[in-house]
Design a protein around this motif. Structure first.
Motif, PDB file in Angstrom:
ATOM      1  N   LYS A  31      46.161  80.058   5.200  1.00 12.49           N
ATOM      2  CA  LYS A  31      44.870  80.146   4.514  1.00 12.49           C
ATOM      3  C   LYS A  31      43.738  80.335   5.520  1.00 12.49           C
ATOM      4  O   LYS A  31      42.819  81.127   5.291  1.00 12.49           O
ATOM      5  N   VAL A  62      48.350  80.677  -1.601  1.00 14.37           N
ATOM      6  CA  VAL A  62      47.510  81.295  -0.566  1.00 14.37           C
ATOM      7  C   VAL A  62      47.453  82.811  -0.777  1.00 14.37           C
ATOM      8  O   VAL A  62      46.409  83.426  -0.551  1.00 14.37           O
ATOM      9  N   PHE A  65      44.943  83.213  -3.410  1.00 20.70           N
ATOM     10  CA  PHE A  65      43.652  82.950  -2.775  1.00 20.70           C
ATOM     11  C   PHE A  65      43.201  84.174  -1.970  1.00 20.70           C
ATOM     12  O   PHE A  65      42.025  84.549  -2.012  1.00 20.70           O
ATOM     13  N   SER A  66      44.141  84.799  -1.252  1.00 19.40           N
ATOM     14  CA  SER A  66      43.780  85.957  -0.422  1.00 19.40           C
ATOM     15  C   SER A  66      43.265  87.100  -1.284  1.00 19.40           C
ATOM     16  O   SER A  66      42.307  87.775  -0.916  1.00 19.40           O
TER      17      SER A  66
END
Length: 112
Positions: A31, A62, A65-66
């Motif tokens: 992250k 993650v 999230f990316s």
């Protein structure tokens, strides 16, 4: 194999190379690299995953999230994803929002 994530940014392409096992204890390191990459305002995010042996749900979080962190204008490429990791990505449907490549070709990615 210990988890490792390295970031390299050139010509508007942020490339994160992942190796080892991506799980709850190592996801924060991944992250952090995504956040560092996003700070560079890249046009493309390339995840080199040839040596990523395992990815738990924390790794998927993650990845999601990316996608959110980079925004809609940044394409995400996953290169050399091993079968076990790819199976997890496909089961979640995340493969529909990224590009999967067998090998990394910077020239090809720059011109897409």
């Amino acid at each position: 194999m210990a988890f490792e994530a390295t970031l390299e940014t050139t010509n508007g392409i942020a490339k994160i190379t992942l190796s080892g096992e991506l799980d709850g204890s190592t996801a924060p390191a991944f992250k952090k690299k995504v956040e560092e990459a996003a700070a560079e305002n890249p046009k493309r995010l390339v995840l080199i995953m040839n040596d990523l042996e395992y990815m738990a749900s924390a790794g998927l979080r993650v990845l999601i999230f990316s996608k959110q962190k980079m925004g809609t204008g940044v394409d995400i490429y996953m290169v050399g994803v091993q079968e076990m990791v790819l199976d997890t990505i496909k089961k979640t449907g995340f493969d529909q929002s990224i590009y999967l490549l067998d090998e990394y070709d910077a020239a090809k990615i720059e011109n897409i």
